[in-house]
Design a protein around this motif. Structure first.
Motif, mmCIF file in Angstrom:
data_model
loop_
_atom_site.group_PDB
_atom_site.id
_atom_site.type_symbol
_atom_site.label_atom_id
_atom_site.label_comp_id
_atom_site.label_asym_id
_atom_site.label_seq_id
_atom_site.Cartn_x
_atom_site.Cartn_y
_atom_site.Cartn_z
ATOM 1 N N ASN A 125 0.851 -1.183 0.000
ATOM 2 C CA ASN A 125 0.000 0.000 0.000
ATOM 3 C C ASN A 125 0.896 1.245 0.000
ATOM 4 N N PRO A 126 0.673 2.171 -0.954
ATOM 5 C CA PRO A 126 1.567 3.322 -1.087
ATOM 6 C C PRO A 126 1.197 4.539 -0.243
ATOM 7 N N LYS A 127 0.196 4.434 0.626
ATOM 8 C CA LYS A 127 -0.269 5.603 1.383
ATOM 9 C C LYS A 127 0.857 6.301 2.141
ATOM 10 N N VAL A 128 1.641 5.531 2.875
ATOM 11 C CA VAL A 128 2.715 6.114 3.684
ATOM 12 C C VAL A 128 3.769 6.760 2.789
ATOM 13 N N ALA A 129 4.061 6.131 1.651
ATOM 14 C CA ALA A 129 5.034 6.688 0.709
ATOM 15 C C ALA A 129 4.550 8.032 0.167
ATOM 16 N N HIS A 130 3.237 8.174 0.001
ATOM 17 C CA HIS A 130 2.680 9.448 -0.463
ATOM 18 C C HIS A 130 2.883 10.543 0.589
ATOM 19 N N ARG A 131 2.828 10.172 1.854
ATOM 20 C CA ARG A 131 3.092 11.163 2.912
ATOM 21 C C ARG A 131 4.534 11.651 2.815
ATOM 22 N N LEU A 132 5.441 10.728 2.519
ATOM 23 C CA LEU A 132 6.842 11.101 2.355
ATOM 24 C C LEU A 132 7.003 12.044 1.168
ATOM 25 N N LEU A 133 6.279 11.788 0.103
ATOM 26 C CA LEU A 133 6.324 12.664 -1.067
ATOM 27 C C LEU A 133 5.837 14.059 -0.708
ATOM 28 N N GLN A 134 4.760 14.134 0.053
ATOM 29 C CA GLN A 134 4.235 15.441 0.471
ATOM 30 C C GLN A 134 5.263 16.192 1.318
ATOM 31 N N PHE A 135 5.961 15.462 2.183
ATOM 32 C CA PHE A 135 7.011 16.065 2.998
ATOM 33 C C PHE A 135 8.150 16.584 2.131
ATOM 34 N N ALA A 136 8.545 15.803 1.140
ATOM 35 C CA ALA A 136 9.652 16.184 0.255
ATOM 36 C C ALA A 136 9.335 17.450 -0.531
ATOM 37 N N LYS A 137 8.068 17.638 -0.875
ATOM 38 C CA LYS A 137 7.664 18.819 -1.639
ATOM 39 C C LYS A 137 7.967 20.109 -0.880
ATOM 40 N N LEU A 138 7.896 20.053 0.444
ATOM 41 C CA LEU A 138 8.158 21.248 1.254
ATOM 42 C C LEU A 138 9.601 21.718 1.119
ATOM 43 N N SER A 139 10.496 20.794 0.786
ATOM 44 C CA SER A 139 11.919 21.124 0.634
ATOM 45 C C SER A 139 12.300 21.304 -0.834
ATOM 46 N N GLY A 140 11.309 21.339 -1.716
ATOM 47 C CA GLY A 140 11.598 21.481 -3.135
ATOM 48 C C GLY A 140 12.179 20.231 -3.757
ATOM 49 N N LYS A 141 11.957 19.081 -3.107
ATOM 50 C CA LYS A 141 12.518 17.830 -3.603
ATOM 51 C C LYS A 141 11.428 16.831 -3.998
ATOM 52 N N GLY A 142 10.273 17.352 -4.357
ATOM 53 C CA GLY A 142 9.171 16.472 -4.737
ATOM 54 C C GLY A 142 9.477 15.626 -5.955
ATOM 55 N N ASP A 143 10.077 16.246 -6.975
ATOM 56 C CA ASP A 143 10.382 15.504 -8.202
ATOM 57 C C ASP A 143 11.455 14.442 -7.947
ATOM 58 N N GLU A 144 12.472 14.804 -7.174
ATOM 59 C CA GLU A 144 13.532 13.836 -6.852
ATOM 60 C C GLU A 144 12.972 12.658 -6.058
ATOM 61 N N MET A 145 12.086 12.971 -5.109
ATOM 62 C CA MET A 145 11.511 11.914 -4.272
ATOM 63 C C MET A 145 10.621 11.001 -5.100
ATOM 64 N N LYS A 146 9.833 11.599 -5.998
ATOM 65 C CA LYS A 146 8.945 10.804 -6.848
ATOM 66 C C LYS A 146 9.760 9.864 -7.734
ATOM 67 N N GLU A 147 10.824 10.385 -8.324
ATOM 68 C CA GLU A 147 11.701 9.573 -9.171
ATOM 69 C C GLU A 147 12.292 8.414 -8.381
ATOM 70 N N ARG A 148 12.743 8.709 -7.165
ATOM 71 C CA ARG A 148 13.384 7.661 -6.352
ATOM 72 C C ARG A 148 12.378 6.601 -5.927
ATOM 73 N N LEU A 149 11.157 7.006 -5.632
ATOM 74 C CA LEU A 149 10.127 6.047 -5.253
ATOM 75 C C LEU A 149 9.749 5.150 -6.427
ATOM 76 N N PHE A 150 9.604 5.745 -7.601
ATOM 77 C CA PHE A 150 9.301 4.959 -8.794
ATOM 78 C C PHE A 150 10.383 3.898 -9.035
ATOM 79 N N TYR A 151 11.634 4.340 -9.010
ATOM 80 C CA TYR A 151 12.744 3.428 -9.295
ATOM 81 C C TYR A 151 12.806 2.318 -8.240
ATOM 82 N N ALA A 152 12.616 2.696 -6.987
ATOM 83 C CA ALA A 152 12.652 1.708 -5.902
ATOM 84 C C ALA A 152 11.562 0.662 -6.085
ATOM 85 N N TYR A 153 10.391 1.104 -6.488
ATOM 86 C CA TYR A 153 9.248 0.187 -6.612
ATOM 87 C C TYR A 153 9.351 -0.704 -7.840
#
Length: 236
Positions: free
Chosen positions: A97-125
């Motif tokens: 279930n990706p719910k928790v990972a989405h929370r991490l993405l929301q957190f990353a957006k606050l630091s301007g790292k939303g795109d980097e976090m999304k890319e890393r999550l995709f690759y990891a999955y």
């Protein structure tokens, strides 16, 4: 100009769509003035995490197909991804279930790292077979993109970031989004699915023209032929 993208981490067409948009942006003369924001979308909010189950078995049980049909569908998508330079390994994919990972993405957006976090999550999955519902795995990914690990850990159980995810989902419902990826450019131009690069190029040009003229008269979607996408009833 802003591009908002609704997607789920477990959606294979979302990663493909990301690459095709990036290819279009690479040739776009105003790319340095474009901001990309990743929005959360949950294909299966009630999905049960099961690291033991094979993704083909999961699809067979939930989509009403045979395991062999699920594997064939996965192979087809993997070939499509390969054309965009992506290496999908569905034999490694963990049912999570990706719910928790989405929370991490929301957190990353606050630091301007939303795109980097999304890319890393995709690759990891899709490539590494990481469990995106596992706290230790997620904290490791957060560290890799330069996020504060203690704050990232707090974000995984934060009500505020859970609400941020729900807000994105609510927005998608208001827009009538039925499948992802779904791209909204300059709050006016919608592109549904993993469209070819040329479609993104055309949409970027139209959105930019509107953006330059500062036309602020609300959302005005230009329906395109739908590209490959994931929805609650799809086979992805």
């Amino acid at each position: 100009m802003k591009i908002e993208i609704w997607s789920d981490i477990m959606c294979p067409f979302c990663y493909i769509g990301k690459r095709r948009l990036e290819a279009a942006l690479e040739e776009f003369p105003h790319k340095n003035k474009v901001e990309v924001e990743w929005k959360s979308f949950l294909l299966n909010p009630d999905m049960k995490t099961d690291p033991v189950m094979n993704i083909a078995q999961y699809l067979a049980e939930t989509k009403g197909m045979s395991v062999e049909e699920a594997r064939e569908a996965g192979n087809h998508v993997a070939e499509m991804a390969k054309e965009e330079g992506l290496d999908y390994d569905f034999d490694k994919v963990v049912v999570a279930n990706p719910k928790v990972a989405h929370r991490l993405l929301q957190f990353a957006k606050l630091s301007g790292k939303g795109d980097e976090m999304k890319e890393r999550l995709f690759y990891a999955y899709f490539t590494e077979g990481a469990n995106i519902d596992d706290e230790e795995s997620l904290i490791g990914l957060a560290k890799e993109v330069g996020l504060d690990t203690e704050k990232a850990k707090e974000a995984l159980s934060s009500v505020d970031f859970e609400m941020a995810v729900k807000h994105d989902v609510y927005e998608s419902q208001q827009l009538g989004v039925r499948g992802v990826p779904f791209f909204v450019m300059d709050q006016k131009y919608g592109v549904s699915g993993a469209q070819p690069k040329e479609t993104f190029t055309q949409a970027l040009e139209s959105a930019w023209k509107s953006y330059e003229q500062s036309v602020k008269d609300g959302l005005a979607f230009s329906p395109e032929e739908e590209g490959k996408s994931c929805g609650p009833d799809s086979e992805c």
